[in-house]
Motif scaffolding. Structure first.
Motif, PDB file in Angstrom:
ATOM      1  N   PRO A 125       0.733  -1.307   0.383  1.00 39.14           N
ATOM      2  CA  PRO A 125       0.311   0.449  -0.131  1.00 39.14           C
ATOM      3  C   PRO A 125       0.601   1.441   0.023  1.00 39.14           C
ATOM      4  O   PRO A 125       1.814   1.080   0.986  1.00 39.14           O
ATOM      5  CB  PRO A 125      -0.886  -0.204   1.232  1.00 39.14           C
ATOM      6  CG  PRO A 125       0.147  -0.638   2.246  1.00 39.14           C
ATOM      7  CD  PRO A 125       0.971  -1.797   1.565  1.00 39.14           C
ATOM      8  N   GLU A 126      -0.097   2.095  -0.520  1.00 35.91           N
ATOM      9  CA  GLU A 126       0.644   3.389  -0.755  1.00 35.91           C
ATOM     10  C   GLU A 126       0.725   4.689   0.537  1.00 35.91           C
ATOM     11  O   GLU A 126      -1.264   4.869   0.775  1.00 35.91           O
ATOM     12  CB  GLU A 126       0.767   4.273  -1.929  1.00 35.91           C
ATOM     13  CG  GLU A 126       1.101   3.462  -3.669  1.00 35.91           C
ATOM     14  CD  GLU A 126       1.127   4.253  -4.523  1.00 35.91           C
ATOM     15  OE1 GLU A 126       0.905   5.769  -4.136  1.00 35.91           O
ATOM     16  OE2 GLU A 126       1.262   3.873  -5.365  1.00 35.91           O
ATOM     17  N   ILE A 127       1.547   3.877   1.444  1.00 33.25           N
ATOM     18  CA  ILE A 127       1.271   5.584   2.904  1.00 33.25           C
ATOM     19  C   ILE A 127       1.873   7.037   2.287  1.00 33.25           C
ATOM     20  O   ILE A 127       2.241   7.247   1.854  1.00 33.25           O
ATOM     21  CB  ILE A 127       2.097   4.635   3.915  1.00 33.25           C
ATOM     22  CG1 ILE A 127       2.066   3.521   4.326  1.00 33.25           C
ATOM     23  CG2 ILE A 127       1.886   5.296   5.262  1.00 33.25           C
ATOM     24  CD1 ILE A 127       0.246   2.737   4.343  1.00 33.25           C
ATOM     25  N   SER A 128       0.365   7.736   2.953  1.00 32.86           N
ATOM     26  CA  SER A 128       0.377   8.737   2.148  1.00 32.86           C
ATOM     27  C   SER A 128       2.048   9.807   4.011  1.00 32.86           C
ATOM     28  O   SER A 128       1.357   9.516   5.069  1.00 32.86           O
ATOM     29  CB  SER A 128      -0.395   9.948   2.797  1.00 32.86           C
ATOM     30  OG  SER A 128      -1.503  10.159   3.723  1.00 32.86           O
ATOM     31  N   PRO A 129       2.178  10.398   3.544  1.00 37.48           N
ATOM     32  CA  PRO A 129       2.757  10.879   4.603  1.00 37.48           C
ATOM     33  C   PRO A 129       2.281  11.476   6.126  1.00 37.48           C
ATOM     34  O   PRO A 129       3.183  11.817   6.802  1.00 37.48           O
ATOM     35  CB  PRO A 129       3.655  12.699   4.063  1.00 37.48           C
ATOM     36  CG  PRO A 129       3.272  12.647   2.191  1.00 37.48           C
ATOM     37  CD  PRO A 129       2.524  11.604   2.079  1.00 37.48           C
ATOM     38  N   ASP A 130       1.386  12.145   5.263  1.00 42.14           N
ATOM     39  CA  ASP A 130       0.147  12.300   6.585  1.00 42.14           C
ATOM     40  C   ASP A 130       0.331  11.110   7.365  1.00 42.14           C
ATOM     41  O   ASP A 130      -0.362  11.471   8.441  1.00 42.14           O
ATOM     42  CB  ASP A 130      -0.703  13.648   6.425  1.00 42.14           C
ATOM     43  CG  ASP A 130      -0.500  14.623   6.014  1.00 42.14           C
ATOM     44  OD1 ASP A 130       0.959  15.084   6.262  1.00 42.14           O
ATOM     45  OD2 ASP A 130      -1.257  15.325   4.996  1.00 42.14           O
ATOM     46  N   PHE A 131      -0.069   9.833   7.068  1.00 42.98           N
ATOM     47  CA  PHE A 131      -0.281   8.825   7.985  1.00 42.98           C
ATOM     48  C   PHE A 131      -1.486   8.901   8.908  1.00 42.98           C
ATOM     49  O   PHE A 131      -1.930   9.275   9.476  1.00 42.98           O
ATOM     50  CB  PHE A 131       0.459   8.621   8.824  1.00 42.98           C
ATOM     51  CG  PHE A 131       0.029   7.045   9.303  1.00 42.98           C
ATOM     52  CD1 PHE A 131       0.585   6.073   8.833  1.00 42.98           C
ATOM     53  CD2 PHE A 131      -0.400   6.816  10.893  1.00 42.98           C
ATOM     54  CE1 PHE A 131       0.372   4.536   8.435  1.00 42.98           C
ATOM     55  CE2 PHE A 131      -0.407   5.449  10.795  1.00 42.98           C
ATOM     56  CZ  PHE A 131      -0.427   4.140  10.001  1.00 42.98           C
ATOM     57  N   THR A 132      -2.711   8.628   7.525  1.00 41.11           N
ATOM     58  CA  THR A 132      -3.790   9.506   7.813  1.00 41.11           C
ATOM     59  C   THR A 132      -5.167   7.704   8.889  1.00 41.11           C
ATOM     60  O   THR A 132      -3.829   7.322   7.982  1.00 41.11           O
ATOM     61  CB  THR A 132      -4.917   9.167   6.644  1.00 41.11           C
ATOM     62  OG1 THR A 132      -4.860   8.746   5.782  1.00 41.11           O
ATOM     63  CG2 THR A 132      -4.399  10.773   6.143  1.00 41.11           C
ATOM     64  N   ILE A 133      -6.346   7.607   8.867  1.00 40.99           N
ATOM     65  CA  ILE A 133      -7.030   6.629   8.909  1.00 40.99           C
ATOM     66  C   ILE A 133      -7.187   5.328   7.905  1.00 40.99           C
ATOM     67  O   ILE A 133      -7.239   4.417   7.844  1.00 40.99           O
ATOM     68  CB  ILE A 133      -8.335   7.071   9.498  1.00 40.99           C
ATOM     69  CG1 ILE A 133      -8.435   7.702  10.528  1.00 40.99           C
ATOM     70  CG2 ILE A 133      -8.903   5.688   9.682  1.00 40.99           C
ATOM     71  CD1 ILE A 133      -7.553   7.574  12.036  1.00 40.99           C
ATOM     72  N   GLU A 134      -7.005   6.090   7.282  1.00 41.03           N
ATOM     73  CA  GLU A 134      -6.796   5.720   5.574  1.00 41.03           C
ATOM     74  C   GLU A 134      -6.167   4.572   5.718  1.00 41.03           C
ATOM     75  O   GLU A 134      -5.951   3.425   4.669  1.00 41.03           O
ATOM     76  CB  GLU A 134      -7.474   6.616   4.175  1.00 41.03           C
ATOM     77  CG  GLU A 134      -8.986   6.863   3.802  1.00 41.03           C
ATOM     78  CD  GLU A 134      -9.524   5.911   4.193  1.00 41.03           C
ATOM     79  OE1 GLU A 134      -9.865   4.982   3.456  1.00 41.03           O
ATOM     80  OE2 GLU A 134     -10.851   6.578   4.824  1.00 41.03           O
ATOM     81  N   ASP A 135      -4.774   4.915   5.898  1.00 42.00           N
ATOM     82  CA  ASP A 135      -3.624   4.500   5.496  1.00 42.00           C
ATOM     83  C   ASP A 135      -3.704   3.089   6.392  1.00 42.00           C
ATOM     84  O   ASP A 135      -3.139   2.032   6.571  1.00 42.00           O
ATOM     85  CB  ASP A 135      -2.189   4.988   5.806  1.00 42.00           C
ATOM     86  CG  ASP A 135      -2.054   6.826   4.556  1.00 42.00           C
ATOM     87  OD1 ASP A 135      -2.692   5.882   3.931  1.00 42.00           O
ATOM     88  OD2 ASP A 135      -2.180   7.627   5.707  1.00 42.00           O
TER      89      ASP A 135
END
Length: 68
Positions: A4-14
């Protein structure tokens, strides 16, 4: 299977992406292999933490000796 691609902000979606990825991997490789991998990873991280603590303590000791 793609990681999975993880966003730099690390959200709940991540978190949801990671859970889905882990569930898929567990189905593919089986429970026993999955947990063996988790154990191996945890032992690796435990060793790295131990090494970092030892370095920090050695550095603190060196700083104390310089101060005296």
């Amino acid at each position: 299977m793609k990681e999975p691609e993880i966003s730099p902000d690390f959200t709940i979606e991540d978190i949801h992406k990671i859970r889905e990825y882990d569930a898929e991997r567990r189905e593919i490789i089986g429970d026993e292999a999955y947990w063996a991998e988790v154990r191996a990873d945890s032992l690796y991280v435990k060793e790295k933490i131990k090494e970092a603590r030892e370095r920090r303590l050695a550095q603190n000791d060196a700083n104390v000796k310089k101060a005296v």
